[in-house]
Design a protein around this motif. Structure first.
Motif, PDB file in Angstrom:
ATOM      1  N   ARG A 182       0.832  -1.207   0.000  1.00  0.00           N
ATOM      2  CA  ARG A 182       0.000   0.000   0.000  1.00  0.00           C
ATOM      3  C   ARG A 182       0.868   1.258   0.000  1.00  0.00           C
ATOM      4  NH1 ARG A 182      -3.265  -3.125   3.691  1.00  0.00           N
ATOM      5  NH2 ARG A 182      -5.280  -3.649   2.730  1.00  0.00           N
ATOM      6  N   GLU A 183       2.009   1.190   0.679  1.00  0.00           N
ATOM      7  CA  GLU A 183       2.913   2.348   0.722  1.00  0.00           C
ATOM      8  C   GLU A 183       3.405   2.698  -0.680  1.00  0.00           C
ATOM      9  OE1 GLU A 183       2.981  -0.178   2.755  1.00  0.00           O
ATOM     10  OE2 GLU A 183       2.653   0.700   4.750  1.00  0.00           O
ATOM     11  N   ASP A 184       3.851   1.682  -1.441  1.00  0.00           N
ATOM     12  CA  ASP A 184       4.348   1.936  -2.795  1.00  0.00           C
ATOM     13  C   ASP A 184       3.226   2.412  -3.718  1.00  0.00           C
ATOM     14  OD1 ASP A 184       6.894   1.255  -2.062  1.00  0.00           O
ATOM     15  OD2 ASP A 184       6.757  -0.818  -2.777  1.00  0.00           O
ATOM     16  N   ALA A 185       2.037   1.831  -3.541  1.00  0.00           N
ATOM     17  CA  ALA A 185       0.900   2.272  -4.352  1.00  0.00           C
ATOM     18  C   ALA A 185       0.554   3.729  -4.041  1.00  0.00           C
ATOM     19  CB  ALA A 185      -0.306   1.379  -4.098  1.00  0.00           C
ATOM     20  N   GLY A 186       0.576   4.075  -2.748  1.00  0.00           N
ATOM     21  CA  GLY A 186       0.298   5.443  -2.360  1.00  0.00           C
ATOM     22  C   GLY A 186       1.310   6.422  -2.924  1.00  0.00           C
ATOM     23  N   TYR A 187       2.565   6.029  -2.926  1.00  0.00           N
ATOM     24  CA  TYR A 187       3.630   6.898  -3.449  1.00  0.00           C
ATOM     25  C   TYR A 187       3.391   7.210  -4.921  1.00  0.00           C
ATOM     26  CZ  TYR A 187       8.294   8.615  -4.618  1.00  0.00           C
ATOM     27  OH  TYR A 187       9.341   9.386  -5.069  1.00  0.00           O
ATOM     28  N   SER A 188       2.876   6.238  -5.668  1.00  0.00           N
ATOM     29  CA  SER A 188       2.688   6.434  -7.113  1.00  0.00           C
ATOM     30  C   SER A 188       1.608   7.459  -7.424  1.00  0.00           C
ATOM     31  CB  SER A 188       2.344   5.101  -7.782  1.00  0.00           C
ATOM     32  OG  SER A 188       1.026   4.703  -7.473  1.00  0.00           O
ATOM     33  N   ILE A 189       0.696   7.689  -6.489  1.00  0.00           N
ATOM     34  CA  ILE A 189      -0.356   8.693  -6.727  1.00  0.00           C
ATOM     35  C   ILE A 189      -0.250   9.844  -5.728  1.00  0.00           C
ATOM     36  CG2 ILE A 189      -1.955   7.009  -7.750  1.00  0.00           C
ATOM     37  CD1 ILE A 189      -3.499   7.074  -5.069  1.00  0.00           C
ATOM     38  N   ALA A 248       0.048   9.898  -2.452  1.00  0.00           N
ATOM     39  CA  ALA A 248      -0.886   9.737  -1.332  1.00  0.00           C
ATOM     40  C   ALA A 248      -0.285   8.782  -0.314  1.00  0.00           C
ATOM     41  CB  ALA A 248      -2.224   9.204  -1.831  1.00  0.00           C
ATOM     42  N   SER A 249      -0.933   8.677   0.827  1.00  0.00           N
ATOM     43  CA  SER A 249      -0.474   7.797   1.903  1.00  0.00           C
ATOM     44  C   SER A 249      -1.033   6.388   1.717  1.00  0.00           C
ATOM     45  CB  SER A 249      -0.924   8.347   3.255  1.00  0.00           C
ATOM     46  OG  SER A 249      -2.335   8.294   3.356  1.00  0.00           O
ATOM     47  N   HIS A 250      -0.440   5.444   2.467  1.00  0.00           N
ATOM     48  CA  HIS A 250      -0.967   4.078   2.412  1.00  0.00           C
ATOM     49  C   HIS A 250      -2.378   4.035   2.979  1.00  0.00           C
ATOM     50  CE1 HIS A 250       0.271   4.221   6.648  1.00  0.00           C
ATOM     51  NE2 HIS A 250      -0.528   3.197   6.840  1.00  0.00           N
ATOM     52  N   ALA A 251      -2.684   4.967   3.908  1.00  0.00           N
ATOM     53  CA  ALA A 251      -4.033   5.004   4.488  1.00  0.00           C
ATOM     54  C   ALA A 251      -5.070   5.342   3.424  1.00  0.00           C
ATOM     55  CB  ALA A 251      -4.079   6.017   5.629  1.00  0.00           C
ATOM     56  N   SER A 273      -5.805   2.341   1.386  1.00  0.00           N
ATOM     57  CA  SER A 273      -6.709   1.467   2.134  1.00  0.00           C
ATOM     58  C   SER A 273      -8.150   1.943   2.003  1.00  0.00           C
ATOM     59  CB  SER A 273      -6.295   1.423   3.606  1.00  0.00           C
ATOM     60  OG  SER A 273      -7.185   0.596   4.339  1.00  0.00           O
ATOM     61  N   ARG A 274      -8.372   3.260   2.136  1.00  0.00           N
ATOM     62  CA  ARG A 274      -9.731   3.806   2.024  1.00  0.00           C
ATOM     63  C   ARG A 274     -10.279   3.636   0.609  1.00  0.00           C
ATOM     64  NH1 ARG A 274      -7.431   7.814   5.398  1.00  0.00           N
ATOM     65  NH2 ARG A 274      -7.100   9.218   3.611  1.00  0.00           N
ATOM     66  N   LEU A 275      -9.396   3.815  -0.398  1.00  0.00           N
ATOM     67  CA  LEU A 275      -9.828   3.605  -1.786  1.00  0.00           C
ATOM     68  C   LEU A 275     -10.254   2.161  -2.006  1.00  0.00           C
ATOM     69  CD1 LEU A 275      -7.106   5.603  -3.771  1.00  0.00           C
ATOM     70  CD2 LEU A 275      -9.533   6.163  -3.639  1.00  0.00           C
ATOM     71  N   GLU A 276      -9.478   1.231  -1.491  1.00  0.00           N
ATOM     72  CA  GLU A 276      -9.775  -0.185  -1.709  1.00  0.00           C
ATOM     73  C   GLU A 276     -11.012  -0.639  -0.963  1.00  0.00           C
ATOM     74  OE1 GLU A 276      -5.207  -1.712  -2.685  1.00  0.00           O
ATOM     75  OE2 GLU A 276      -6.136  -2.228  -0.759  1.00  0.00           O
ATOM     76  N   LEU A 277     -11.378   0.085   0.080  1.00  0.00           N
ATOM     77  CA  LEU A 277     -12.597  -0.234   0.825  1.00  0.00           C
ATOM     78  C   LEU A 277     -13.813   0.527   0.301  1.00  0.00           C
ATOM     79  CD1 LEU A 277     -11.157  -0.274   4.460  1.00  0.00           C
ATOM     80  CD2 LEU A 277     -11.919  -2.251   3.123  1.00  0.00           C
ATOM     81  N   GLY A 278     -13.590   1.381  -0.698  1.00  0.00           N
ATOM     82  CA  GLY A 278     -14.697   2.144  -1.272  1.00  0.00           C
ATOM     83  C   GLY A 278     -15.200   3.265  -0.395  1.00  0.00           C
TER      84      GLY A 278
END
Length: 274
Positions: free
Chosen positions: A21-28, A30-33, A36-41
């Motif tokens: 999640r940290e690496d995914a957040g870095y790409s946009i 944003a934070s890993h949190a 997490s919120r995006l993936e939970l809708g």
């Protein structure tokens, strides 16, 4: 519900690639949190963020990308019911959204005909019980909202309702209104996607001692069933499998205990004749 579906897809793609999640957040940026919120809708999606994440996850084929980008756009669009936002509490807006996304609804009602099966006159009588001081134009809009929701039955929604005998015995709106409502039930249950069963008084106690509830199921297998229970000023939504499975068992028992559909039609025909 569309956000949850898209978030589920993005989480699946991320985990398949072994990306944190940290690496995914870095790409946009944003934070890993936030990931997490995006993936939970829980939050809305930016088209650019979804596009960047798809690229990070190795989804470069336009045939795979475009449906997910279109889903992101659709998930951010306001629902048709938003123009009635001044009439709807937030907890019921959620239900209308779920109803619009559902492929099937099974419901038990012990007081009123289910909203998706009400005639305009019966709906007005029910609405006036809770909004007796509302001006006429507001009552008209509330009835229109309910009738608009019924269009889901014309677009493939399957509805299976078990109703207590008290529902069709209770004289709401007067004799003419109830006769028209019962006649409507007979008409609409001739459609293949609508099933109604009456739970007669003579059966005594039954499985749904706790009151009315609905179970909504969605066409996407990734989405859990949702159990909805409405209260006077709020609603309860349950989507954990152990909860929805229990309510589905209760609904199955109700369907066995109630009059079967053909017997229900004969019951309603006799009641209308009386």
């Amino acid at each position: 519900m569309l956000r949850i579906l898209l978030g589920t897809q993005l989480r699946r793609l991320r985990t398949q690639q072994g990306i944190s999640r940290e690496d995914a957040g870095y790409s946009i940026r944003a934070s890993h949190a936030k990931i997490s919120r995006l993936e939970l809708g829980q939050v809305s999606f930016k088209q650019r963020d979804v596009a960047d994440l798809l690229t990070l996850y190795g989804v470069t084929d336009p045939a795979e990308r475009e449906p997910l980008l279109a889903l992101a756009k659709q998930a951010n669009a306001p629902g048709w019911w938003h123009k009635y936002g001044d009439l709807l509490p937030a907890w019921f807006e959620v239900y209308i959204g779920l109803e619009g996304a559902a492929s099937s609804i099974r419901t038990y009602e012990n007081q009123f005909v289910p909203g998706l099966l009400q005639t305009p006159e019966y709906a007005r009588a029910v609405i006036e019980l809770a909004h007796e001081k509302a001006p006429r134009h507001e009552l008209d809009r509330r009835v229109t909202l309910r009738m608009t929701r019924q269009k889901r039955l014309e677009s493939g929604l399957t509805l299976w309702a078990v109703i207590d005998e008290a529902v069709v015995r209770r004289m709401l709106g007067g004799r003419e209104v109830m006769c028209a409502q019962i006649a409507h039930l007979l008409d609409i249950t001739a459609e293949r996607n609508v099933t109604v069963q009456v739970m007669p008084f003579e059966r005594g106690g039954h499985a749904a001692a706790g009151g009315a509830f609905s179970i909504l199921r969605f066409p996407e297998r990734e989405l859990p069933d949702v159990v909805y229970m409405e209260q006077l000023t709020s609603a309860l939504y349950l989507d954990k499998p152990q909860d929805s499975d229990h309510y589905m068992e209760v609904m199955d028992r109700l369907s066995i205990q109630a009059e079967e559909p053909r017997a229900t039609r004969r019951f309603l025909e006799r009641l209308l004749s009386d």
